[in-house]
Motif scaffolding. Structure first.
Motif: not given
Length: 604
Positions: A576-581, A591-595
């Motif tokens: 669930s760590l939305a700050c890592v790709p 969540v797309n963690c690149l966009t």
């Protein structure tokens, strides 16, 4: 910067140190005949004496000089007999909550391994109970001889707009915390997109920290080593522990960043870049060592910073250089080298006597000149602490999970298969892959496909009761039969449930709801292992050895269920760590963690 972690400030005791150094007054402690590891000159100085008064080093007997003139009838004299005397070890970036115990119990686990100072980012607790929870958590530290220094959590939530946490922290709160006695910087600035887009709150948090003359620690996993990395550093972020390759390490060093080389329980990054770093001949004075996250089983069975040092030396790093990375480099980065990080006159007498510079086994550990651990055993206690109810009642799901809760509706699709988005897991790494897999469709529902290692995964908001939401997704890489659930789910720490059948997933979720949070493994309607973590759903109230045994039982259960990856609990915990790709699942969905855009489950 004012150091509030020493027994006596230097300005209060400098006269006494002068007199002790010249033999006019007696030292409190003298360590004789040690091999002194000089991290200031990269030397090993044989047959050295160390005289201590007021918790600080008063005199070093070197080159044939001795501290005999400092010894009086009340002086404690210890014959090091050729042991190596090094500065107390420092962990430059750690989340204590990952050890699943409070700070005092954590100290009892790590101090016997030579660790005397840690730089903590308590953003796990902060995501559940905010800065009030952080204060409550670190009230523990005053009871034990571990210098637990705090970097105020910067990203609560980690990424705005994509998940629901139990609390939030803004720039005004960060500014207020900079006056706290135990705060020495800003916790890892995971919101690097916010920095690059000049988001007001992210920049204001950095500004408040810099204005207080503290450091801003970073988290930059992006592949952009040009404009993005330059901008991130220019904003004032001065360190980073998220490096996966030598090229990343080198790029950050060249821009003046301190790089925290990581070796924790799951994120074993050192082998991926340290041999190349050594071979390159690049100056390492901006390199620090850190664990980031260590399980209780690792701490009890393998050690702490001594374990990191062993790994670094085995990978080819010179042992004195390794010690510099775990002592003086760290103290210099945090602006504390005038008090910490070296065994030199005037500095705090945080000293570890080591058997050798290969095993780094600590025979004696001193903090401010007091013997606090010996032969792997803490000489202090950490009595059980009574936590307030608001720290131990944090499971607020607003529902009772049943098998039907875990039904994934196929939106009218006929029986057959459907293409769905899934998180592809890489063992031993924080990164995930955004992949597309086929899953069975039966009776109007999307099913797991354990034969092809495709499991269901759900995330439930556990903070907001009936108003909360939950999401559905798929994951590959774990290879288990049954279900696993945990409330250690970075960074919002919502309830995360994964499995190959709905009944076991429901039992796992209910079990954690009833015990206040933790980790559970379930198979065929039976609980195989349970680690209760009632404090914020993150920490136990039991001794670290007991927690380690329960974690070991859970790891064994994972193995029985088919999982072979190292530290699967921690790997699951970052889904669930939305700050890592690249792709993560929060309570709001994929969540797309690149966009940083939301993605649908089904791929048409």
């Amino acid at each position: 910067m004012l150091n509030r972690f020493c027994k006596t400030p230097l300005w209060e005791c400098n006269e006494e140190l002068v007199r002790v150094a010249q033999g006019e007054k007696n030292a409190d402690l003298v360590i004789r005949h040690a091999n002194l590891v000089s991290v200031t000159t990269h030397e090993i100085l044989p047959d050295a004496d160390i005289a201590v008064a007021c918790g600080r080093v008063a005199y070093l007997g070197l080159d044939g000089h001795t501290a005999e003139h400092c010894i009086g009838p009340d002086t404690q004299v210890i014959d090091a007999a050729g042991l190596y005397a090094a500065p107390g070890l420092m962990d430059s970036h750690v989340h204590v909550e990952s050890a699943m115990v409070g700070v005092a119990e954590y100290a009892r686990a790590v101090v016997p391994h030579g660790t005397t100072a840690i730089f903590c980012d308590p953003h796990e607790c902060a995501n559940v109970r905010g800065l009030a929870g952080v204060r409550e958590m670190y009230a523990d530290a005053s009871r034990v001889p571990l210098k637990a220094m705090v970097t105020t959590p910067s990203c609560v939530p980690a990424v705005t707009g994509v998940e629901d946490t139990g609390a939030s922290i803004d720039a005004a709160q960060v500014a207020e915390s900079m006056d706290w006695d135990d705060v020495v910087g800003l916790g890892e600035m995971m919101n690097f997109p916010g920095i690059l887009s000049c988001e007001r709150n992210a920049l204001d948090e950095v500004r408040a920290t810099l204005a207080a003359d503290h450091v801003v620690t970073g988290h930059f996993p992006s592949a952009d080593r040009d404009r993005g990395l330059n901008a991130y550093v220019a904003a004032g972020v001065s360190s980073c522990h998220e490096s996966g390759s030598f090229d990343e390490v080198l790029a950050k060093l060249r821009l003046g960043m301190y790089v925290q080389l990581r070796y924790g329980s799951a994120w074993l990054n050192l082998p991926g870049y340290l041999p190349q770093l050594v071979a390159s001949g690049v100056d390492t004075r901006l390199c620090l060592l850190c664990t980031d996250d260590c399980h209780p089983e690792t701490l009890v069975g393998e050690g702490h910073m001594d374990r990191v040092l062993r790994a670094a030396v085995e990978l080819g790093l010179d042992p004195v250089t390794a010690l510099q990375m775990a002592t003086i480099n760290c103290a210099e980065y945090f602006g504390l080298a005038h008090d910490l990080g070296s065994v030199t006159p005037g500095k705090c007498a945080d000293i570890v006597l080591l058997d050798d510079l290969e095993s780094f086994r600590a025979r004696k550990v001193f903090v401010d000149g007091e013997l606090v651990a010996e032969d792997g055993r803490a000489l202090f206690e950490a009595p059980a602490r009574t936590w307030p109810d608001w720290m131990t009642h944090t499971m607020n799901l607003g529902l009772t999970p049943t098998a039907e809760t875990f039904r994934f509706d196929a939106d009218g699709r006929a029986d057959g298969t459907a293409c769905v988005r899934a998180m592809g897991i890489e063992p031993g790494d924080t990164l995930t892959h955004d992949i597309v897999v086929e899953v069975p469709v039966r009776d109007g529902a999307l099913l797991a496909d354990p034969a092809h290692d495709v499991l269901k995964v759900c995330v439930f908001d556990r903070h907001h009761g009936a108003a909360g939401t939950h999401s559905q997704g798929f994951v590959t890489g774990f290879g288990i039969h049954g279900a696993l659930a945990q409330t250690v789910s970075h960074d919002a720490h919502n309830l995360l449930v994964m499995g190959d059948n709905d009944e076991d997933m429901a039992l796992a979720a209910r079990t954690l709801a009833e015990c206040g949070g933790g980790e559970v493994a379930v198979a065929d309607g039976r609980v195989l292992a349970l680690v209760e973590l009632p404090v914020c759903g993150l920490m136990s109230t039991e001794p670290v050895e007991v927690v380690a045994e329960k974690v070991a039982a859970a790891r064994s259960a994972w193995g029985q269920m088919g999982c072979t990856m190292p530290s699967p609990f921690m790997t699951m915990g970052v889904m669930s760590l939305a700050c890592v790709p690249e792709l993560r699942l929060t309570n709001r969905g994929y969540v797309n963690c690149l966009t940083f855009e939301m993605e649908p489950l089904v791929v048409e």
